[in-house]
Design a protein around this motif. Structure first.
Motif, PDB file in Angstrom:
ATOM      1  N   ARG A 206      23.145  -1.915  -7.249  1.00 46.31           N
ATOM      2  CA  ARG A 206      22.161  -3.039  -6.464  1.00 46.31           C
ATOM      3  C   ARG A 206      22.538  -3.382  -5.091  1.00 46.31           C
ATOM      4  O   ARG A 206      22.957  -2.639  -5.081  1.00 46.31           O
ATOM      5  N   ALA A 207      21.610  -3.952  -4.747  1.00 48.02           N
ATOM      6  CA  ALA A 207      21.118  -3.293  -3.740  1.00 48.02           C
ATOM      7  C   ALA A 207      19.741  -4.943  -3.076  1.00 48.02           C
ATOM      8  O   ALA A 207      19.717  -5.663  -3.450  1.00 48.02           O
ATOM      9  N   ILE A 208      19.316  -4.216  -1.623  1.00 48.84           N
ATOM     10  CA  ILE A 208      18.561  -5.183  -1.097  1.00 48.84           C
ATOM     11  C   ILE A 208      18.030  -4.221  -0.078  1.00 48.84           C
ATOM     12  O   ILE A 208      17.942  -3.695   0.475  1.00 48.84           O
ATOM     13  N   ASP A 209      16.996  -5.026  -0.474  1.00 48.55           N
ATOM     14  CA  ASP A 209      15.751  -4.757   0.138  1.00 48.55           C
ATOM     15  C   ASP A 209      15.748  -4.047   1.830  1.00 48.55           C
ATOM     16  O   ASP A 209      16.533  -5.390   2.539  1.00 48.55           O
ATOM     17  N   CYS A 210      14.657  -3.643   2.813  1.00 44.48           N
ATOM     18  CA  CYS A 210      15.192  -3.445   4.652  1.00 44.48           C
ATOM     19  C   CYS A 210      14.093  -3.791   4.705  1.00 44.48           C
ATOM     20  O   CYS A 210      13.700  -3.284   5.801  1.00 44.48           O
ATOM     21  N   LEU A 211      12.952  -3.779   4.012  1.00 47.51           N
ATOM     22  CA  LEU A 211      11.644  -4.252   4.285  1.00 47.51           C
ATOM     23  C   LEU A 211      11.366  -5.293   4.913  1.00 47.51           C
ATOM     24  O   LEU A 211      11.746  -6.383   3.758  1.00 47.51           O
ATOM     25  N   CYS A 212      10.480  -5.717   6.390  1.00 44.19           N
ATOM     26  CA  CYS A 212      10.171  -6.224   6.375  1.00 44.19           C
ATOM     27  C   CYS A 212       8.827  -6.663   6.938  1.00 44.19           C
ATOM     28  O   CYS A 212       7.709  -6.495   7.727  1.00 44.19           O
ATOM     29  N   MET A 213       8.669  -7.144   5.125  1.00 39.79           N
ATOM     30  CA  MET A 213       6.848  -6.740   4.570  1.00 39.79           C
ATOM     31  C   MET A 213       6.216  -7.947   5.586  1.00 39.79           C
ATOM     32  O   MET A 213       7.423  -9.186   5.544  1.00 39.79           O
ATOM     33  N   THR A 214       5.038  -7.642   6.271  1.00 40.73           N
ATOM     34  CA  THR A 214       4.209  -9.500   5.652  1.00 40.73           C
ATOM     35  C   THR A 214       3.687  -9.533   4.866  1.00 40.73           C
ATOM     36  O   THR A 214       3.849  -9.297   3.554  1.00 40.73           O
ATOM     37  N   GLY A 215       2.793 -10.668   4.708  1.00 39.72           N
ATOM     38  CA  GLY A 215       2.790 -11.377   3.234  1.00 39.72           C
ATOM     39  C   GLY A 215       1.661 -10.127   2.220  1.00 39.72           C
ATOM     40  O   GLY A 215       1.693 -10.566   1.495  1.00 39.72           O
ATOM     41  N   GLU A 216       0.772  -9.459   3.750  1.00 37.32           N
ATOM     42  CA  GLU A 216      -0.152  -8.778   2.750  1.00 37.32           C
ATOM     43  C   GLU A 216       0.505  -7.207   2.654  1.00 37.32           C
ATOM     44  O   GLU A 216       0.237  -6.745   1.460  1.00 37.32           O
ATOM     45  N   GLN A 217       1.850  -6.763   3.021  1.00 45.94           N
ATOM     46  CA  GLN A 217       2.242  -5.544   2.134  1.00 45.94           C
ATOM     47  C   GLN A 217       3.026  -5.567   0.854  1.00 45.94           C
ATOM     48  O   GLN A 217       3.483  -6.246   0.766  1.00 45.94           O
ATOM     49  N   ASP A 218       3.066  -4.845   0.220  1.00 47.78           N
ATOM     50  CA  ASP A 218       3.669  -4.379  -0.883  1.00 47.78           C
ATOM     51  C   ASP A 218       4.849  -4.238  -1.429  1.00 47.78           C
ATOM     52  O   ASP A 218       4.614  -2.740  -0.748  1.00 47.78           O
ATOM     53  N   ALA A 219       5.837  -4.575  -0.547  1.00 40.78           N
ATOM     54  CA  ALA A 219       7.223  -4.470  -0.617  1.00 40.78           C
ATOM     55  C   ALA A 219       7.358  -3.802  -1.958  1.00 40.78           C
ATOM     56  O   ALA A 219       8.917  -2.159  -2.110  1.00 40.78           O
ATOM     57  N   LEU A 220       7.020  -3.834  -2.364  1.00 44.50           N
ATOM     58  CA  LEU A 220       7.684  -3.573  -4.075  1.00 44.50           C
ATOM     59  C   LEU A 220       7.060  -1.497  -3.627  1.00 44.50           C
ATOM     60  O   LEU A 220       8.309  -0.510  -4.803  1.00 44.50           O
ATOM     61  N   ALA A 221       5.782  -1.819  -4.443  1.00 46.29           N
ATOM     62  CA  ALA A 221       4.898  -0.661  -4.003  1.00 46.29           C
ATOM     63  C   ALA A 221       6.227   0.478  -3.456  1.00 46.29           C
ATOM     64  O   ALA A 221       6.389   2.113  -3.618  1.00 46.29           O
ATOM     65  N   GLN A 222       6.519   0.351  -2.169  1.00 49.71           N
ATOM     66  CA  GLN A 222       7.150   1.504  -0.914  1.00 49.71           C
ATOM     67  C   GLN A 222       8.974   1.685  -1.635  1.00 49.71           C
ATOM     68  O   GLN A 222       8.876   2.344  -1.495  1.00 49.71           O
ATOM     69  N   LEU A 223       9.477  -0.088  -2.238  1.00 55.99           N
ATOM     70  CA  LEU A 223      10.136   0.877  -2.951  1.00 55.99           C
ATOM     71  C   LEU A 223      10.633   1.704  -3.762  1.00 55.99           C
ATOM     72  O   LEU A 223      11.725   2.469  -3.939  1.00 55.99           O
ATOM     73  N   ARG A 224       9.671   1.601  -4.574  1.00 55.81           N
ATOM     74  CA  ARG A 224       8.963   2.432  -6.170  1.00 55.81           C
ATOM     75  C   ARG A 224       9.065   3.696  -5.216  1.00 55.81           C
ATOM     76  O   ARG A 224       9.384   4.575  -5.573  1.00 55.81           O
ATOM     77  N   GLU A 228      11.841   7.021  -6.290  1.00 52.69           N
ATOM     78  CA  GLU A 228      10.878   8.074  -6.816  1.00 52.69           C
ATOM     79  C   GLU A 228      11.050   9.136  -6.705  1.00 52.69           C
ATOM     80  O   GLU A 228      11.585  10.185  -7.129  1.00 52.69           O
ATOM     81  N   ARG A 229      11.208   9.171  -5.505  1.00 52.55           N
ATOM     82  CA  ARG A 229      11.387  10.657  -4.179  1.00 52.55           C
ATOM     83  C   ARG A 229      12.886  11.066  -4.656  1.00 52.55           C
ATOM     84  O   ARG A 229      13.369  11.880  -4.431  1.00 52.55           O
ATOM     85  N   SER A 230      13.826   9.646  -3.815  1.00 52.96           N
ATOM     86  CA  SER A 230      15.706  10.222  -4.042  1.00 52.96           C
ATOM     87  C   SER A 230      16.103  10.156  -5.051  1.00 52.96           C
ATOM     88  O   SER A 230      17.200  10.897  -5.948  1.00 52.96           O
ATOM     89  N   LEU A 231      15.883   9.194  -6.131  1.00 52.72           N
ATOM     90  CA  LEU A 231      16.844   9.189  -7.597  1.00 52.72           C
ATOM     91  C   LEU A 231      15.581   8.976  -8.726  1.00 52.72           C
ATOM     92  O   LEU A 231      15.404   8.108  -9.282  1.00 52.72           O
ATOM     93  N   PRO A 232      14.996   9.686  -8.845  1.00 54.30           N
ATOM     94  CA  PRO A 232      13.619   9.663 -10.398  1.00 54.30           C
ATOM     95  C   PRO A 232      14.387   9.447 -12.025  1.00 54.30           C
ATOM     96  O   PRO A 232      13.669   9.068 -11.856  1.00 54.30           O
ATOM     97  N   GLU A 233      15.854   9.328 -11.606  1.00 50.78           N
ATOM     98  CA  GLU A 233      16.255   9.130 -13.384  1.00 50.78           C
ATOM     99  C   GLU A 233      15.838   7.559 -13.121  1.00 50.78           C
ATOM    100  O   GLU A 233      16.930   6.733 -14.077  1.00 50.78           O
ATOM    101  N   ALA A 234      15.984   7.157 -12.155  1.00 51.00           N
ATOM    102  CA  ALA A 234      16.089   5.179 -11.803  1.00 51.00           C
ATOM    103  C   ALA A 234      14.782   4.059 -11.587  1.00 51.00           C
ATOM    104  O   ALA A 234      13.760   5.439 -11.500  1.00 51.00           O
ATOM    105  N   ARG A 235      14.708   3.320 -12.142  1.00 47.61           N
ATOM    106  CA  ARG A 235      13.480   2.558 -11.456  1.00 47.61           C
ATOM    107  C   ARG A 235      14.210   0.655 -11.162  1.00 47.61           C
ATOM    108  O   ARG A 235      15.451   0.782 -10.937  1.00 47.61           O
ATOM    109  N   VAL A 236      13.520   0.252 -10.197  1.00 43.69           N
ATOM    110  CA  VAL A 236      14.522  -0.546  -9.280  1.00 43.69           C
ATOM    111  C   VAL A 236      13.343  -2.140  -9.404  1.00 43.69           C
ATOM    112  O   VAL A 236      11.671  -2.262 -10.049  1.00 43.69           O
ATOM    113  N   LEU A 237      13.949  -2.883 -10.289  1.00 47.71           N
ATOM    114  CA  LEU A 237      13.222  -4.102 -10.505  1.00 47.71           C
ATOM    115  C   LEU A 237      13.729  -5.076  -8.614  1.00 47.71           C
ATOM    116  O   LEU A 237      15.095  -5.264  -8.452  1.00 47.71           O
ATOM    117  N   GLN A 238      12.154  -5.659  -8.590  1.00 43.83           N
ATOM    118  CA  GLN A 238      12.652  -6.992  -7.680  1.00 43.83           C
ATOM    119  C   GLN A 238      12.751  -7.895  -8.110  1.00 43.83           C
ATOM    120  O   GLN A 238      12.549  -8.701  -8.612  1.00 43.83           O
TER     121      GLN A 238
END
Lengths: 383, 224
Positions: A206-224, A228-238
């Motif tokens: 479990r985690a909290i996202d640190c991204l302070c996105m504006t309404g237009e930015q896709d936070a989930l895509a950035q998190l994924r 993908e780079r750091s823990l490829p055997e996992a997936r993230v659900l927001q």
């Protein structure tokens, strides 16, 4: 006489104008200092309040069946427990994630009915951060028990309950939440792994996202992408509602600051500029005289701008003190949850002393140019 | 010392263009005390400010010590004015927040020890000793004009331009000012005074009359 000497004598002579300029600058600095301290307090309070909303990210095994996960509320697949340390060690993780908390969750039978066993490991925060861990830090052999489950088992703090053959001491009975937390039994991760026979395994991070996105930015895509780079055997659900609430709260605070700061600066600059213009207007005969006596544009401009800089220093010192007191008095009433964190910020004093004189000089630039352009013939002619 | 050739200075007014100076030409030699006499609005102050390098003429030229004043850059003209010309104004124009000594020193571009000693002498000569530390607001009109005169004299300029220097003074104080200007002229300085009365005439070596922006006639002190 030196320009500085002239400026100080002129300030003593035109006390009212000088006092009003200092007041304008002190007011501007005070508001900015107060806004800055309160904005920091608002950010801290927002972080704390939104943190209390709970984790908004669930990092799951990549092969989890979404239908099963959504139906059961937890993953029946597992990750190795060291996934959390690998994720924490990966470069850039804490740009996107924070409060990484390993968990092993399963539905079990307690008291003849369904309950949720939730084993929690210690939270991992970003390097150098002194954040309080989210969730519970439960010692081995202890349990925090949900409100409905406690009633079912008639368990009170200090009682011992048997969970699939393992005795656990009830440390806390949680308040009624109206969610599935009411039938949840929290234990340490090690105890849950032992009870479930899944040593070295976790079902999610479990985690909290640190991204302070504006309404237009896709936070989930950035998190994924980050995962993908750091823990490829996992997936993230927001958990969208919580994530959105966090983002909205943060953006609101930023918008408020973005509105307040320019407004204060514009009003302050206008006030200082008008007072400087009035001073120059009142001093036109004197400026004409300095011209007649052979003083060039640089000296004339220095008299006006130097005055502004000196008053800027005075305004900065006074404004820092007033603004800090304002924030320290009002802050705890506005942000009661994190009131203890509202303290004076001495670095703002240095910034104020650096910026306020420049600000005053910029605000006085137009009046200084009027002084430089002043035609001495206008004020020196007798007929 | 001072030469002006065909000076014209016009101003825009509601009724059209007004010529404050209309083809004014004259010369002032080194060591002269010239009084320019004229009624209010005759263009006296305009002439003085033009000669002082503070009001560019619409046409014509002003030379001081052979230098065409308005061919100099603004900075060079300012430096030239600082080193060459002392001004005395009808309204004194003292710096309100400087005391008498500081006001006089303000007229000296680089006040060294000699200049400070000279200022102290001027303060005594002009009877300002007891008021040396006083602000202008506490001085009488006569005292203020003596301060303004001392300020003009302190830097020992070759030329003093005085605009109605006794316009706000009683006859006694007016006499003090003109006598001091005459002393300066006798010591080799050049003085050009514009005045609406003829009280400068007894001290002047030459008097000119300005009428509606034109030099009307050359008068001698005897005529006046």
């Amino acid at each position: 006489m030196s320009t500085l000497g002239l400026i100080f004598r002129e300030l003593r002579h035109h006390k009212a104008n000088a006092a009003l300029v200092v007041l304008a600058l002190a007011g501007t600095v005070a508001l900015l200092v107060a806004v800055r301290i309160l904005a920091t307090a608002a950010e801290r309070e927002t972080r704390r309040v939104t943190r209390d909303l709970g984790f908004n990210l669930r990092i799951l095994p990549r092969d989890v069946d979404p239908d099963q996960f959504l139906a059961d509320g937890h993953s029946d697949k597992t990750l190795p427990a060291d996934a959390v340390t690998r994720l924490a060690a990966a470069a850039g993780t804490f740009v996107s994630f924070n409060h990484l908390t390993p968990s092993l969750e399963r539905r079990i039978q307690l008291g003849g009915r369904d309950a949720i066993l939730d084993g929690l490991g210690p939270s991992v925060v970003g390097p150098g951060e002194k954040k309080q861990p989210m969730g519970f830090n439960i010692p081995s052999g202890k349990a925090y028990i949900g409100h409905a489950l406690a009633q079912r088992l008639d368990a009170r703090p200090g009682a011992t309950i048997d969970v699939k053959g393992k005795a656990l001491a009830v440390e806390r009975v949680l308040v009624e939440s109206g969610t599935d937390d009411d039938i949840r039994l929290y234990t340490s991760l090690a105890d849950a792994q032992s009870i479930l026979g899944l040593p070295g395994r976790i079902s999610e991070i479990r985690a909290i996202d640190c991204l302070c996105m504006t309404g237009e930015q896709d936070a989930l895509a950035q998190l994924r992408n980050a995962l993908e780079r750091s823990l490829p055997e996992a997936r993230v659900l927001q958990i969208r509602a919580i994530a959105d609430a966090r983002a909205r709260q943060r953006q609101t605070a930023e918008k408020y600051t973005a509105f307040a700061v320019p407004l204060v600066l514009i009003v302050g600059a206008a006030w200082v500029g008008i007072l400087a213009a009035l001073n120059v207007r009142e001093r036109r005969p004197e400026i004409g005289l300095w011209r007649a006596l052979g003083n060039g544009s640089v000296r004339i401009a220095s008299l006006v701008l130097g005055r502004a800089v000196i008053l800027g220093v005075a305004g900065a010192a006074m404004g820092y003190f007033v603004g800090t007191q304002l924030a320290l008095q009002a802050g705890p009433r506005i942000f009661p949850v994190t009131a203890a964190g509202i303290v004076a910020d001495p670095s703002l004093a240095w910034w104020a002393l650096l910026i306020a004189p420049g600000f005053a000089a910029v605000a006085s630039f137009l009046p200084a140019m009027l002084a430089v352009a002043h035609d001495p013939a206008e004020t020196l002619r007798a007929d | 010392m001072v030469s002006c050739d065909h000076l014209v200075r016009t101003f825009a007014a509601r009724a059209g263009t007004v010529a404050a100076l209309d083809d004014v030409s004259f010369r002032v030699e080194r060591g002269e005390f010239v009084a320019i006499h004229g009624a209010s609005g005759s263009g006296k102050s305009t002439l003085l400010l033009t000669l002082g390098g503070m009001l560019r003429p619409t046409s014509g030229a002003v030379s001081i010590d052979g230098r065409d004043l308005y061919s100099l850059s603004a900075g060079a003209r300012t430096r030239f004015r600082a080193s060459t010309i002392g001004f005395v104004f009808q309204l004194f124009h003292l710096v309100p927040y400087l005391d008498v000594r500081q006001n006089i020193l303000a007229g000296v571009p680089r006040p060294d020890a000699d200049a400070r000693a000279r200022v102290d002498r001027l303060i005594e000569e002009l009877g300002l000793g007891p008021r040396a530390e006083s602000l202008p607001s506490t001085l009488s009109a006569g005292e203020r004009q003596r301060v303004a005169l001392a300020r003009a004299l302190a830097k020992q300029p070759p030329l003093i331009l005085a605009d109605e220097p006794t316009g706000n003074l009683d006859p006694v104080n007016a006499g003090v000012v003109f006598r001091r200007l005459a002393d300066y002229q006798r010591a080799g300085g050049t003085v050009l005074v514009v005045t609406h009365g003829n009280d400068a005439a007894p001290y002047a070596t030459r008097t000119l009359r300005l009428d509606h922006g034109r030099l009307a006639a050359r008068l001698t002190t005897e005529v006046l």
